[in-house]
Structure formats: C-alpha cells, structure tokens
Motif scaffolding. Structure first.
Motif, short mmCIF file in Angstrom:
data_model
loop_
_atom_site.label_atom_id
_atom_site.label_comp_id
_atom_site.label_asym_id
_atom_site.label_seq_id
_atom_site.Cartn_x
_atom_site.Cartn_y
_atom_site.Cartn_z
N SER A 120 6.99 -19.58 15.52
CA SER A 120 7.25 -20.55 16.58
C SER A 120 6.48 -20.18 17.84
O SER A 120 6.71 -19.14 18.44
CB SER A 120 8.76 -20.60 16.91
N ARG A 121 5.54 -21.04 18.22
CA ARG A 121 4.72 -20.76 19.40
C ARG A 121 5.53 -20.67 20.68
O ARG A 121 5.14 -20.02 21.62
CB ARG A 121 3.70 -21.88 19.57
N SER A 122 6.68 -21.36 20.68
CA SER A 122 7.46 -21.39 21.92
C SER A 122 8.36 -20.16 22.08
O SER A 122 9.10 -20.05 23.05
CB SER A 122 8.29 -22.67 21.98
N ALA A 123 8.30 -19.23 21.12
CA ALA A 123 9.11 -18.01 21.22
C ALA A 123 8.67 -17.18 22.40
O ALA A 123 7.47 -17.01 22.64
CB ALA A 123 9.00 -17.20 19.93
N LYS A 124 9.65 -16.66 23.16
CA LYS A 124 9.33 -15.79 24.29
C LYS A 124 10.08 -14.48 24.16
O LYS A 124 11.22 -14.45 23.72
CB LYS A 124 9.71 -16.48 25.60
N PHE A 125 9.41 -13.39 24.54
CA PHE A 125 10.01 -12.07 24.41
C PHE A 125 10.40 -11.52 25.78
O PHE A 125 9.56 -11.37 26.67
CB PHE A 125 9.02 -11.11 23.73
N HIS A 126 11.68 -11.24 25.97
CA HIS A 126 12.17 -10.62 27.19
C HIS A 126 12.32 -9.13 26.91
O HIS A 126 13.30 -8.70 26.32
CB HIS A 126 13.50 -11.25 27.60
N ARG A 162 18.09 -7.43 20.06
CA ARG A 162 17.62 -6.07 19.71
C ARG A 162 16.29 -6.12 18.95
O ARG A 162 16.13 -5.49 17.90
CB ARG A 162 18.69 -5.32 18.93
N ALA A 163 15.37 -6.89 19.50
CA ALA A 163 14.05 -7.02 18.89
C ALA A 163 13.05 -6.10 19.59
O ALA A 163 13.30 -5.57 20.67
CB ALA A 163 13.59 -8.46 18.98
N ASP A 164 11.88 -5.93 18.97
CA ASP A 164 10.80 -5.19 19.61
C ASP A 164 9.49 -5.98 19.47
O ASP A 164 9.47 -7.08 18.95
CB ASP A 164 10.69 -3.78 19.01
N ARG A 165 8.40 -5.38 19.96
CA ARG A 165 7.10 -6.08 19.96
C ARG A 165 6.65 -6.48 18.56
O ARG A 165 6.06 -7.54 18.37
CB ARG A 165 6.02 -5.18 20.61
N GLN A 166 6.91 -5.65 17.55
CA GLN A 166 6.49 -5.97 16.18
C GLN A 166 7.22 -7.23 15.70
O GLN A 166 6.61 -8.13 15.14
CB GLN A 166 6.80 -4.81 15.21
N ILE A 167 8.52 -7.23 15.94
CA ILE A 167 9.30 -8.40 15.52
C ILE A 167 8.80 -9.64 16.25
O ILE A 167 8.64 -10.71 15.64
CB ILE A 167 10.81 -8.16 15.78
N PHE A 168 8.52 -9.48 17.55
CA PHE A 168 8.05 -10.63 18.32
C PHE A 168 6.76 -11.19 17.75
O PHE A 168 6.59 -12.42 17.62
CB PHE A 168 7.87 -10.26 19.78
N ALA A 169 5.83 -10.28 17.39
CA ALA A 169 4.54 -10.72 16.84
C ALA A 169 4.76 -11.62 15.62
O ALA A 169 4.11 -12.67 15.46
CB ALA A 169 3.69 -9.50 16.47
N ALA A 170 5.70 -11.20 14.77
CA ALA A 170 5.99 -11.97 13.55
C ALA A 170 6.66 -13.31 13.88
O ALA A 170 6.34 -14.34 13.29
CB ALA A 170 6.86 -11.14 12.61
N VAL A 171 7.60 -13.28 14.82
CA VAL A 171 8.33 -14.50 15.17
C VAL A 171 7.41 -15.50 15.88
O VAL A 171 7.48 -16.71 15.65
CB VAL A 171 9.56 -14.18 16.04
N LYS A 172 6.53 -14.97 16.71
CA LYS A 172 5.58 -15.80 17.46
C LYS A 172 4.80 -16.70 16.51
O LYS A 172 4.51 -17.86 16.82
CB LYS A 172 4.64 -14.88 18.24
N LYS A 173 4.44 -16.14 15.34
CA LYS A 173 3.70 -16.93 14.36
C LYS A 173 4.55 -18.10 13.82
O LYS A 173 4.03 -19.15 13.48
CB LYS A 173 3.25 -16.04 13.19
#
Lengths: 251, 251, 251, 251, 251, 251, 251, 251
Positions: free
Chosen positions: B98-104, B85-96
């Motif tokens: 871990s580079r290997s994080a992917k958002f579906h 239950r994530a969104d683009r904002q959360i992804f932006a933060a997680v991406k930082k």
C-alpha cells in the motif's frame, strides 16, 4: 584494664627491662581495642548527642525496663531515652523505672525526656500522605524531637489532592531536612522533592492492600523517584529516617 | 456453508420429511456458530469502528505484508489499518502492498489511513511523564487517532516538576478520557487523577533502571494509586490503553 | 474566605492604598488555591455526584462515627454516604449517628442512602467468577449503586463452565460498563471482554491458595488479557472498580 | 558382566568353596544394580516405546551428530530419533549422519523417523491460544507423533474469541489427552478443561510482554485453574507435555 | 422452556406459517444453550462418575449442610459426596444432614459414601515425602478413593533416605497413576518419575520454613523436574491431583 | 512576561478600568506560575548551584549535542555541564559543540567544566567495595565534584578484608557526607555507618552474579542496614547519590 | 529378617536344591536393602555419632512423647536426644517420658543428655549479630553441643559496631568451624569470613521488618558474600547449621 | 614503614624522651594495622596454601595479564595461579606472561601450575547432575585441584535415573568433602547428602529454562534440602564451592 597492661609494657621499656623490638612483638598481640579503639564508639555517641534507644519489639517488658534502668544509672549522660515499637505492657514496666516516662500510643514510642536542648541547626519537617501513614510519621517526628531537633509536620497531603500540598509550599521551603512518609504508590517524595532544595528522606509504609505488597510498591516508587534529592529508608522505618535526618541536621 | 445446512434441515421440516422433534435433535448437534454466532464478532467490529490491527513483532515482513494485503482486499471495509511494533524492514514490505502506508518510527507504528472520520464523542488526551516515555505515548496517540478519536497530548510533565503539569489544568479538564503514560515511580496518574473527573487509563513503561525492574515499580505504583478514577493496563501497552480509551470514548 | 482576602488587596489597589507592584508581592505569597484553585476540587465533587466515602479499616468505630456525623452536618449535600471495609462494631457506632444506616455484611459496607437519583447513563454490570468472589463483587455493586448508577449482576459464571456465562450474552451486551471480578487464574475478563464492546474493569481477588499468591496470579492474568477492552484495578478493590465504572458511566 | 560375578559366587557356594554366611558378606558389597537393576531402566524404555531424544541446545553440532550416530548404531532399536531445540547448524551436521533426518524449523525439532507405528491408544490433541504459541505447540505435536501417537491440532483459539474454540467442541471431546498451549494470561486450559472429560496438560509459553514476565503470568494462571482436570508443565516445555501425554495415552 | 420455543418455531415451519429463511433469523437470536448445550455438562458428569464436591473453606457450617442436603435430594444420583477443607463445626452440621457422613480429621475431608463401585481401571498410588506432607497426601488418597479408584499409599519416603523409596519399587511399578506429594525441596517426583513408566502428578506442599516460601521452592522444583513424566498441580492441592489422576485412570 | 500581565491587570484596577471583582475573575484564569511560581524553580537552581545535567542514555548523539548547545547559549549561567551514561559516539558529537568537553570513560560521564568554584561546605567521600563497583563510584565522584564539592575517594575496601577499611578511619571521620558504593551483599554501608557520625548515602550496584539478581541483594542489604545513619538510592545510581550528597553538603 | 531369607536361598544352593541361575532370579526380586543396604544408614548413624532428633513443630505433645519413648527403648544407643521447635506443652509430655529432659526455652529445644562424650575434633564457635538472633544461635549452639562438640559463642557483634567483633579475633581464630547467625542485612559472615581461615556456615534469620522480607535480605546477602569460605543454610535453620558444622568437625 | 614508627616511639620511651603515658596517647592514634595487623591477612594466605586467583570477567586481557605478571614476580610464593571466567582473548594475553599457562575452555579457567603439592587431607569429590552442569562442575574441580587437593568427579548422575548414582556409592563414601552441582530442580544434593556422612557443598546452576528462573529453582531446592549435611553457595559459583571445600579439607 588494658590501659594498664600497655602502661606496664611501656614502663618495662622505660626501665629497659624490655627492648623496643620485644615490646613491638608483645604489642602486636594485644587486642587493638585496648589501645583506645573502643572509645571511638564512645566519642561518636558524644559527638552526635543522639538519644539512647531501646527497640521494644521482641523484648519482654522486664527486659526493656532493665535496660532503661541501666541507662538511667549512667549519671553523666543526660540523653533522652526512647523505647520504640512498645506497647502498654512495656510502658507499665518502664513507668516503674522512671516516673517521667510517657507513652505515645499512636507511634508506640515511650519517651523519657531528660533534656529539651536543641542541637539540630534547622527544622526537620515530617510530611505524610494519608491518615494511615500517621503512626510511622509520628515515630519519625517524636524520634527527631527527642534527638534534639526542632520539628514540624504536615499530614494528609497525598498527591491525589495536590493542592493540599501546594498550599504549604512555604513550610516545605523552610525545612532544613524533610522526612516524607507515604504508603500505597509512594509518590509523595517525588512531588515534595521537586518543590524543595532540601534533602528528602523517603519512608515507605506498609499501608495499602493487594498489590501494595506490604509496602513494596511504595518502596519501589521511592527508589525510582524522578526527583534527585530523595533517598530511601526501610519500610515503616520512621525511627531510621529521624536518625538520618537528625544526623544531617547537625552537620 | 452452515447456513445451508440449517436451511436444509428447515426445508426438510417444511417438506415434512423431518419432524420438528427430530429437527431439534439434529440442531443440537450443529456447532452453534453455524447459527450465525460468528457474525456477532463481525457486528462488534462494525459497531466499534475499530481499526484493523496487525502485531508486527514476531512476524516476518512478508507475513505482515500478506495480512495487510488481505485486509486491503476486503472492499467493503474502510477501516484504518495499523501495524504495531513494526520496524523499517516490515515497513518496506508493507509499503509495497500500500503506497499510502506511513511509518511512525518513534512509536514503531505503520498506519494506512483510509478514513479520517471521527467517531469518538470527545477528546482523548495522552499525558506522559518523561521524554523516554514518548514512544509508548505515541503508540497510544496514533492508535487512538486511527481508531477515530480526536486526540491531544501533553508530554514531559513528570511529578518532580509539578508546576509543568498544573499549567495545563484546563487541557486536562477538557479531555473525555485521559491516557497517562509514566515509567520510574509511575506517580503521574495519581496526580492527574486527582485533578480531573474523567477516567484515567494508566500505562506503566519499562523506562528506568535498577529497582524499576522493567516497569514493575511503575505498574505497582499505578495499581496502588490513591486516585479513584485510575485503571491500569500492561507495561508499555500504549496500544491497549488506546483501545480501552477509544471504547470508552464511543459510549 | 480567601476570595475576600484577594478582594481586599484589589480594593486597596483600587483605593490606591497599595501600588500594583506591592500588590504583586502580596499576591505571590497567597496560597494559589485561594485564587479559586480549591474550588476545582469542590466542582469535581459536584460534577461527579459521587457518594461521600469513609474507609472503615484502620479507624476506630468512634473515629468513623465522628466523620459520618460531620458529613451529615453538611446540610447542602445530599450525597449518599458509604463506609467501606466496616465491621459490626463500626456499624453499631455509625447506627447511632444515623438511624437510616444499613450494614451489608457480605461486602462490609455501611450505606446511608440519602438519594436514589440515577445519574449514570447506562447500566453497570458486575460479573463474578466464583462464589468466594462475591464479597468483592458486592462491594463493587453497592458502591456503584450508591454513586447513582443502575446496576445488575451476574455471579458464579467462571470460565471452567463457559456455558453458564454464554447463556447471558444478552445481559452482557446491554451493559454500558462491565466490572469483572475473579480470583484464581483471573481468566473471566478475557472471555467477557471478547464477548462485548463495552469497557471491562477487571478486579482480581485474593481468592485461591498456594500459587495464587493472594491474588497475584489473577492480577497478572488480567494485566496480560488478550482482550483489548480490559483494564485492571488493585487486588480486591471492588470499591475502586465501581468508582472508575461510575466515572465512565457519567461521561 | 555383573551377572557373571554373582553366578561365580553362587557356583562357589554350590561347590561349597564358600559358606552361605561368607557369600552374604560378599553379596552385600556388590553394587545392587549388578543384580539386574539397570535392566529396569532398559525395560522401561521398551515398555514405553518412547523415541530417543537429544536436547540440541547447549551442545555443538558435532556433539549432537555424534550422539545421533551412536543411536543409529544400536541395530536392535527402531525408535524414532528426535533432536529438540536445534538450529540450522545442528541440522547440517545431523543430516550427514542420517539422510532421512528432517528439520522442522518452527519448532526447532530434527526428526529421524524410523517407524510410523502407532502405540498410543487414542488421539492427543494440541490446542493453542495465539499464533505466537505455535512453536511450542508444534514442539509438542511433533514429539507426540514421533512417540507413536495419533495427533491432531487446533490453533489460534484464544479465549478472547471464545466462539472459535466452541466451534470445535466435537474435536475436543474426541481427544484422549489434550495438550493446551497458551501465553499471556494462560486462560485457555481452564476453558478447555471445563469442556472435556479428558486430562488436560497445560503448557505456559513465554509469549507476551511487560507483566507476562516471560511466562510467569501464564504459569500462575494455569496452576490456579478452576478446572479440576488440568495439570501443568514448565514454561515453553512442549516436549515435556508431549512426554506426559504420550505416557498417559499408552496406559 | 427453551426446547418448547424451538419446537414452536419448527412447528410453524412445518405448518408453513414461517419460511425456513425467517426461521433461521429467529434461531440466530435464541441463546444457543437452549439447544441443549447445558446438557453437555451434565453428560460430562455422568461420563466421569466423579463424586459431588463441596469446598468447605470459606462457607459457614449451615451453608455447607444446605448444599449437602440438596445433593442428597437428587434421588437419581448415587455419587459419593465430599466436603473438602472442612472442620469439626462443619462436620457437626453435615452429620445432621446425613448420618453416614464421616470426618477424616487429618485431611479435613467429610465423606458420605453412597457407592463403593470401582470405575478406575488401575491403582492410584499416593507417595509422600515427609510426615508433615500426610494431610495433603490423605486429601488426595480419600478423594481418589471416593471417586471410584483403587488406591494405595507409600508415606515417609523422602529422597534423603533413598533406600526407603527403593524398597518399594515393585509397588511403584504396579501403579497406573502416581500422585507424589512433597514439600521442602520437592525432589521426590523426579526420583519417582525416573523409576516408573506411569504418569506422575506432583503436588507441592507448603511444608517447610524460611526459603521454602510456603511451597514455592517445592513448586519450582517440580516444574523443573528432570523426569519427563511429571506434571504439577497447585500447592497443597491434593484434591486437584486426585481429580486429574482419577480422570487419567478412567481413560 | 507574566509579571507584566499581572501588572497590567493591577494597573487597570488602579485606573479603575477594571473592578476588583472582574480582576479576580481574570486572576483565576492566569496560570499560577505566572504569579512567580515558575521562578521558584529557577531560584532553586540558583540556590543549589547544581550542574546542568543531560541523561545521555536513550538519546541520539545529535540530540545530546543540541541540548548541550542550548545550555551553552544561556550566557548568564556558568554552571558546569554533565552528560551522564554517555558513550564515545555521544562524546564525538558533544566535543564539536564544546572543545572543553572531556570524556571520563570509566563512568561514562562527559563534563564541560565552566567553574571550579566550591560551594559545598565539607568533603564528600566516595567509598567503594570492589574494583567492579568503580564505574558507579566514579559517576558519583565526578558528579559531586562538578556540582561544586570537595571530593575524596576510598576504593576497594570491601568488608571481607575489614582491615583495609579500618586503616582509613581518619579519612572516613573527616568527611561531611559519605557515598558508599557496593554490589554483591552490599554490607559496606553498615560497617562504614557504624564508624562515622556523618550521613551515609548507600548505592547498591548491579555487580555480582546468580542470587545477586542485578543488585537486589545489595539493595535489600542496604535497606536493612543495622547502622542508623544509612539511606539508600536506586541500583547503580551514582549520579543520584551525588545529587543528594551535594544537597546535604550545601545546607 | 531378610538376612535369613538370603541365607535360606544360599543354603538351598549349597544343598543343591536350587541352581545358581535360579538363585539369581530369586535374588533379583528381593528388595536390595535386604542385602544389607539398610545397614548403610545404620552405619552412618554410628559413624557420625549424631544425636537422635525429633522435629517438635507440627506434632502433638503425645506424638513427640511417643517417639522419644521409642528412642529411649533402644537400649544399645546412648545418643543424646533432641526435640527441636518445641514448646511448654510438648515439654510437659516429654518430661513424663524422661525425667532428665530439660527445656531450653529461648531456642525451643528439649534435650535429654545421655552422654557428654566429645567426638568433634575442635571447637565450633557460634557468632551472632543482634540480640534478636539469639534464639536461632542458641538452637545451633545446643544442637552442636548435644552432637558431641566443644562449643563457644560470641553474641551481639553486629557489623555496625565492628570493634565489638574485632576485640574477639583470637576467639575467632581458634574455632575449627564457625556458625554465623545474622538477620537484617546479613553482613556478619562476610566480615567474619574475611578474618578467619576456618569454614563459616552462615544462617540468615527472619529478624527484621519491611524489606527484610522474613530473612530474604539476609539470605541473599550471605549467598553473595565476598568472603570465599562462606556457605549458607536455610533461614532460621540453626539446627541445620549445627549438623553441618558437626559433620565438618568430625572429619 | 609503620614498624619503624612504632620502634621510634618505643626508642623514645627507652631514651626517656617520652613518658609511657604520652606514648600511650600516641599509640592510640596509630592505625592499628601498623602494629602488624595487615600481616594476619598474609599469614592466612600462607596457612591456607590457597592458590592466587584473578577474576577474569569484567577485566581486559591486558589487565589480567598485568596482574598475573605481578603475581609471578613475587619470587617467594609458589602458589598456583588461577584466572576464573576467562576467555580465549584473556588466555592469549596471559600466555605471553607465562608459557606454562593452560586454558581449560569448558570451565573458562586459566591455570598456571607451579606446585603439585597436595595439602588437603582427603579427596574432594565433585558430583554433577546433567551434562550442562559440567562447566560449573569443572570450575569447582580445577579450582580444588589447584588449591592442593586430591579430586575426583562423578558426572551425569541426575536423580531421574537414580541407579546411575547408586552404582557409585563406594566413591561417594570415600570422599572427605563432596561438591554437588545441579541445575533444574536441584535435587541431587538431598539424595547425595542422604547417602554419605561427609559435608556436601551444593552449587545450584543456572541450567534450565522457564520456571528455573536462572537457577532460583535449584537454589531454593538446595536451601530446603531435607538432608542435614548440605550447605549452599551462590548460583554457578563452582569456584566458591571449591574454596569452601578446600578450606574444610585442610582442617
């Protein structure tokens, strides 16, 4: 009678005892049904050729018998007579009023067949999911037949054994109207609706336990059917489904 | 640490500073988890090989990123990491973090894949009724895959077009566990359950309108399923269904 | 049999009495299950080794006895026979059909044991919260056993006396599948689910009064369980829980 | 004032300007609260030492600030002042009225602490299940503290990881009153209630999704708790739970 | 016994047959309740001085009598014994087990009074709205008394005749805890709560018809009470209210 | 094509390259729809002359436009194309795909009319109660027209001004099928049903506030209609009502 | 009596044995109803001229008879006496207390008529939809008559045969207050409300089955009535409707 | 016009061009409202002296302004004009149509007062429980005043501070009709109903949270009121309550 009252007013106009303007005033105060309105209802009955129906539940055996006798006295009507939601006591009383009365115990219907005339254009097929749905299915089947329709049935074809239903696709395809009776999850109308082009009248039954909530689960399932040719009647309302089906089968 | 406390007591017994009887008294008052109980939990995680999961909803992007970082710091664990239950904002933060994080985006899942090891014994098949059920189905699919299962899917096979489902009976038969996702009347699990011997985890979705009541119609339909191999999880709970399926697929 | 019909068509083609084009026409009108479809169902029964089951509720003692006799006549099947939701009257009728029939009054199950073969891979543990949940728990226990599973039980371990449950953590840990039966607030599956890695089938019971609403409180509690290895079946559906557990225990 | 009116009547009786019978007539028409009834209310406030409370929700920042100013003007009262369900806008307005106002964003409470006096006899312990229950738990905690109670908290001890709760049995045992906050299945109060002798005030939260129905699942779970020392307040009503706990802690 | 096992381990340590480190390993695998955990429960019973209670409903007269006999055998306990939701048949069986058993027909409680000791600090007042609420009110009253509390009652003081309640404000003010029993709209606890500083335990009853929905209207009314010292127990749960009140009255 | 595959098998049998027994084996593994089953679906579309429909809600403008383009590419189909529950953004995208697309804002329908052919036998009359029911009524009206029916409407004839409805009895009597749209108490279908012999499809709308519960009051009213020619579809489901009416109007 | 107590205080003031200030103190502690407050209630009864009413349901025949006897003993009151929801057993007991008691079996009312005085200003008309609504309608009719109102009735005028109602528009127009009783969809009050200027008291009945949910469908229908002169009482509450109507008819 | 048609028929009779019998035939087919039926509605409006009302919600500002202009054009009507559930945008548009339009923001009512004539016989008193109930109370108050009634109000007299209400018993006793507005537990009408002889119109509001379920708790509380002079309207329906009160105040 009111017809007479109206005639009297018009005769007075004709006789010029009453001016048209005054006549209008008086006409306005006549109950409109005196102008023939009540007959509309009568006409509807004639047009539909529906059976005469008494709801047995909530009436004493004597009350039901009285109503049936009154129906039998109307010499000009040859409609079949149905008593729905009846029991053995009611049947005993009705039997005295009409020897030809028959009691279908499973569906709780007493039928006095006075005509076998078929007025419906096609066949009404009653499909049901489980064996416990049969009483409601039979109520629909008998009602539809007594209302002058050719009827067929297909019982015990629940969706958890989908092949049982698919075996009978031909029968499904031949029906002009389908009544689909199911309890528990009420999924049958969706599957049936997807297989045919005919309208499907879905009847949820109160069969089930726990979270079936006396038919609510089936009712909601049917209202949310993903098949677009499905409409729904009240829980356990086999009689109502047959009325609608009959009314569609006549147009 | 508590191990130490316990050790101290035992050393005192060994040193005969404390009688066994007195030691019992003191042991009784130690919180039992000090005896290693908390590790049970740890062991369970190891045994299950489950992914590490963060519920994104209701947390700020920073909070989620912090938790993910902490997970990444545990050097000895190679579990996959999921943010649900994530969104683009959360992804932006997680991406930082871990580079290997992917958002579906469809399923709202962020995945950090650290292992592609398959620990489930068979295939988990995710079946869904309509196109609008796909987000929940994808949540289940991705979760199951990240938890080390072979996964397959079969979408848009609603019961109103039953032949679409029947075409794939082979696929259904090969699955070890089936997750069945449906909104509206929720009839799919009953039909699927009737076609297979595998356990079927039914997931009602909030898809629909009016009397679907945000998924209640589908939920009730599934709870009342006439197929006996069907169990149910909460509305829209694709994640939960995948957890159960994963846990079954491992035994 | 239908195989024969198909064979006849093919033989006619071979014998050139029937053109391939005409054969196609005739094949289209054969119910597809004649092409082996119906066997899937048959095979499933064989694979699952499930008992043969009659729902006693809503049938007359005679009807149940007839069905049981029919089951007994199938000489090649050695499945156990179960009548669920039965009473003393039904048992009296069934007893005449089979002397080996036994009535478990608490759970309302009549069992005709024809095989003691164990086909389930592990143990199914039935856990229940209060003494009033025992009838449903017993329905699950007996059903699971008659379906060829090793079964164990753990009763009266409600969450308000959490130590009673915790005493048996070993037993919980050893089960391959857990059936968890609880009424009132239905909290037991969450606690049990948190203690084990096995799948937990939660059965809400209608035990309670007032705002328990005949099991709705327990049902909702279980659907909202914070333990991720919990799925739910219908209220009081001990039989269904055993079917699912059995089906998991065989894979 | 009404006391004066009453005095006047009595002086007239004393002066024999008014007969006792006539006085009775006049007394009957005096609103009874003039006889000191309204003071009961006043006394109650004094006895309870409760904080003065404004419900922020549904009021404009200006309205809240006005009410707070009026409270501050009552020179003889040193009660703490609470604004519940407030936001940043309301805080900005209140801050101008009182520099010592503090905003606790998580719980949405603005607090003006004017006394740190402890009037409650024991400790009120606030226990919560998940991290999303914390806003409601904090509302309870802060309210209880501002009403003059010693408070403690124990967060994130949901029943699916029962050992986390059991670690703190000592803390649980020491509380005089426990407030137990939980969403989802709302099982925590049953487990806590079973571990302690103190009264447990259960607060269902609207945390969850799907069949949690905005807190109904938790509410029903708590009302049906099998622990006999549990009572329930409205969904998300942390404030109300603190009021009751405070009132119990004072007796 | 487990105490012995623990002792054996400790003796081995003392005898230096077992190193402290190895002992820790073995202690981890001991079920923690063997360390005395189960006694906590025992202590709680002692601390609370609660009566011993059997729920009569759903048990046979013989079962109830057996349980009562077992309670009577525990020589060291002098707690009162209560059988709730009992009937004449159950009483006949219990009477044989204990001559001093008394049956309170209105509340359906069988009481065996073994001590008249008062352990509650103040008076518990049971207030009820209508005459039909009296059975639930009496269940609360008797339970509270048998649990060692001074009790008073105030019946038939429904809010539609508010003066009947207001007449007794003194009595209300003197109670340490108030149990407030009401069906229909359940408004009484709000009014009572507004008049006193004591905690008010509200008990909705299933009294009413139509839209009272078996007590739901009263339950919702009480949960939404505008008085901040009101908490709620389950519908018709007079027993539970008395337990909570008793537990508050002891602190 | 599959027909070809089947032919190839049969030709092999004819050519005696394949024994009938082997042929059976291969036929069993052919997906049954290859035997013409899938065509049933195709045939149904042809028979019904239904429009092609896209549910706009929950799809992006691009997705809708893509689907519409695909529909337009099927050169042999001249069905009208409908996008339901669309908005201005979706329309902008669809407009690019087809210049002849028109947006009916009130009902949220985009229509691409490719044929004005009338295939329904009589007139479908859409009746609605209040002005706020018009969006749903218009959805029904437009759908019915695009599906090849003669349509009429009668709006704002709610039952609280019964004469407005009665003025139009002739129009009511002439319809072959009636769609009856109403929110609030949903009483209109009962009155209309009593005036005509035609089947009445009732559509509850979510119009109303408070105890209308988003259309539940109207839905229940319609399910309990005392007129026996009334069936019901889901709340706000004007589209579904038109599908059923269309399907009835064609038989 | 309290009047006397008050008089004594005032006499003491007059006799200067008591200072006015001290008198105030003592007055404050007198229950205020002693100051005549209780009479308000008494006065209300006189003003309203309401009958004296006993709810039979839930009381034993003896209890009802005792209450009736007490009512008959109050020599100064000539109010009619009503026992509602009574049965034959209750009647037998009441008959002994008063020979003039009459039992109206349909409505379950026992009436002791002591005055035929008409105090209501106009006519109260009771309208009902179906024959099964008559018990509730009769309860309303009899109650209204016994409370001193001129009453009329109009039964079996359900909305599915709207002309039956319209025939009686004159009767409707002449009523000062209308009580409108209906089950199933509860549509009658909306139609009646639209035809008259008088206030309409709607009484939902529990008549119906399935989705009528014991009167909920009718209740919701009436609460959502589109006629603005309609208010609603509880399901089956014919008595309550008559009380309100009576109270309106007196102003 | 229809009058003319009727006149033409009557003139033909007078001129003996049409026999009375034939005239009857033709009269039967005239829609009855042509006989002046529609005027009944008109007359009703005149008799009631009700204001003209537009529901603002769900209409555009322009639509509302158009309707208001049309109302203003009817030169012979001097009724006040009300727009309910309006906002600032609607007011801006209406203001242009009529300079005398005034916006009452709290209640969302726009009023164009064209007459201050009082046609109601007594005073309508609007009583409300909490400050958040004021918008609904104001809607009732303004509507009642604009419909020609003397109005009074009594706000913030909730039952948890019963003395605030009791202080105003005189005011309550003087009202001819009472509108009682309350959210949360909705207990106020029961208390008010018990204090007065006048009819009490109860309005539940959606004020509250959690288990108030948007006003359901208050609605159920009011429907189950133990005061017999209470009737209920829909949740938040201050307007409807004022209509009924107005209609009672005129008789």
């Amino acid at each position: 009678m009111n017809q007479r009252e109206l005639l009297k007013i018009l005769e007075s106009v004709k006789a010029r005892k009453l001016s048209p303007a005054k006549a209008i005033e008086r006409l306005k105060h006549l109950p409109f049904e005196d102008l023939g309105f009540a007959k509309v209802d009568h006409h509807r009955a004639l047009r539909q050729g529906f059976a005469e129906v008494v709801l047995g539940k909530g009436k004493t055996p004597q009350q039901v018998a009285e109503i049936v006798k009154a129906m039998l006295r109307k010499k000009d009507s040859r409609h079949n007579i149905l008593v729905t939601r009846a029991d053995r006591q009611i049947f005993a009383a009705v039997k005295k009023a009409s020897r030809s009365a028959k009691f279908h115990e499973v569906s709780g219907i007493i039928a006095i067949e006075r005509t076998a005339e078929i007025s419906g254009k096609g066949t009404i097929l009653v499909v049901s999911a489980g064996t416990s749905d049969i009483p409601v299915a039979e109520e629909a089947l008998l009602t539809a037949r007594m209302m002058g329709n050719r009827v067929e049935h297909l019982y015990d074809v629940g969706v958890a054994g989908i092949h049982r239903l698919l075996e009978h696709r031909e029968k499904l395809a031949q029906a002009r109207v389908i009544i689909c009776v199911a309890g528990m999850e009420g999924a049958l109308p969706s599957v049936v609706g997807g297989l045919v082009a005919a309208p499907v009248i879905a009847v949820p039954t109160s069969v089930g336990y726990g979270a079936s909530f006396g038919g609510i689960a089936a009712l909601l399932g049917m209202l949310n059917s993903c098949a677009s040719n499905v409409t729904v009647v009240n829980i356990d309302n086999g009689f109502g489904a047959a009325c609608v089906a009959s009314c569609i089968n006549r147009i």
